[in-house]
Design an enzyme around this catalytic site. Sequence first.
Site: not given
Ligand code: PBG
Length: 434
Positions: A302, A312, A324, A340, A355, A381, A420
């Site tokens: 990730k 967010r 992050k 990982e 991701k 997203s 989505y």
């Molecule tokens: C956080 C989480 C995030 C997403 C899924 N779980 C955002 C982040 O890490 O800040 C993002 C999913 C998306 O953008 O569709 N645990």
Amino acid sequence: MASAMFSTPCSVRPVKGLDCQSYAGLRLNTDLKLNTSVSIKSKKDGQSSRRLFIARASEKREEYLQKLGRSNEEHEAAVAAGNVPEAPPIPPTPAAPAGTPVVSSLPLNRRPRRNRRTYVMRASFQETTLSPANFVYPLFIHEGEEDTPIGAMPGCYRLGWRHGLIEEVSKARDVGVNSIVLFPKIPDALKTPTGDEAYNDNGLVPRTIRLLKDKYPDLVIYTDVALDPYSSDGHDGIVREDGVIMNDETVHQLCKQAVSQARAGADVVSPSDMMDGRIGAIRAALDAEGFQHVSIMSYTAKYASSFYGPFREALDSNPRFGDKKTYQMNPANYREALVELQADEAEGADILLVKPGLPYLDVIRLLRDKSPLPIAAYQVSGEYSMIKAGGVLKMIDEEKVMMESLMCLRRAGSDIILTYFALQAARCLCGEKR
Ligand code: PBG
């Protein structure tokens, strides 16, 4: 209508509107209408084939097509009378535009275009398929009764857990999408620095899982394991005074969260937090409580990505300070995904996730080649919103770009895709357009 490259979702149970025939395209002859103009009803190549036929029609061709229009009995009678059919005529070469150079054929013994010549051949040689069974549908839920539109994600809503959510799941099931992942919007009043609401057995997520399982026992429910929706700091873990995200203490909370979700009936818990050692710890915590059957989908690779922006906003979960980058991976890194991967495999992950999706196809391919475990891709997203925005602005064809990007995530090596677009794409695959 989905383009020809997306093949039949035959592995899903027959559902309303799911017409495998419309993807096979194998009944060309019976679809020819001969008495009026020559037309092909095939949903795929329909329009263009029709024009092609009319342009190429010659008398001989007409004669041939009329033969095709004969009934089986007429054919048998002709053969019995000794009229065994001749080979189909080689159609005359249609005229090229004026000015086309006259050249002799290139002496090629390999012409890859031969295998792309007709719809049926292209369908035969298609290497990757896309089916509603591959999709996991991420759904945002809240305590409210209304469904609230998410500004940055056109077509997505924070769904009321009691009504809107149930309806959305029912629509998805209608077109063969029977896997969902839940993301809760938690009221600010319940957020704390240690995110304890995350393991409240009567919290929004466990309550929603129980309701869904009561209504749809065979629905596969994935959950998100991370503290950010519950953290007053908007981080995935507990934040120390100096801003450091505390690893082992966070893992302790995540274990309680995962067990609480499993107790409510979750099928797959999905840690998206990127703390070290959380897969092994969660596995042990689940097993200790008798949840050996509950799977873990690890967010293995990730990345600290700007493509999460709209998400967010949807959950109002922007970090209160900083970013992050001390726990999510550097987008510049490839080899690090293997570190990982090795940890997650050793610790007992059942599914490995990459991701975001499309900008990280190389990482999906890397994990696919290095691990026998199922691979998930998360089309996040920002990827979704860009396609939606491009479509609204008429800069791209939203539906075609949606289907192509999903197909490419599969081609890169993912088994399942969190998207989505799950409902919209499944409807497309099922030949439904709404
Ligand atoms: C956080 C989480 C995030 C997403 C899924 N779980 C955002 C982040 O890490 O800040 C993002 C999913 C998306 O953008 O569709 N645990």
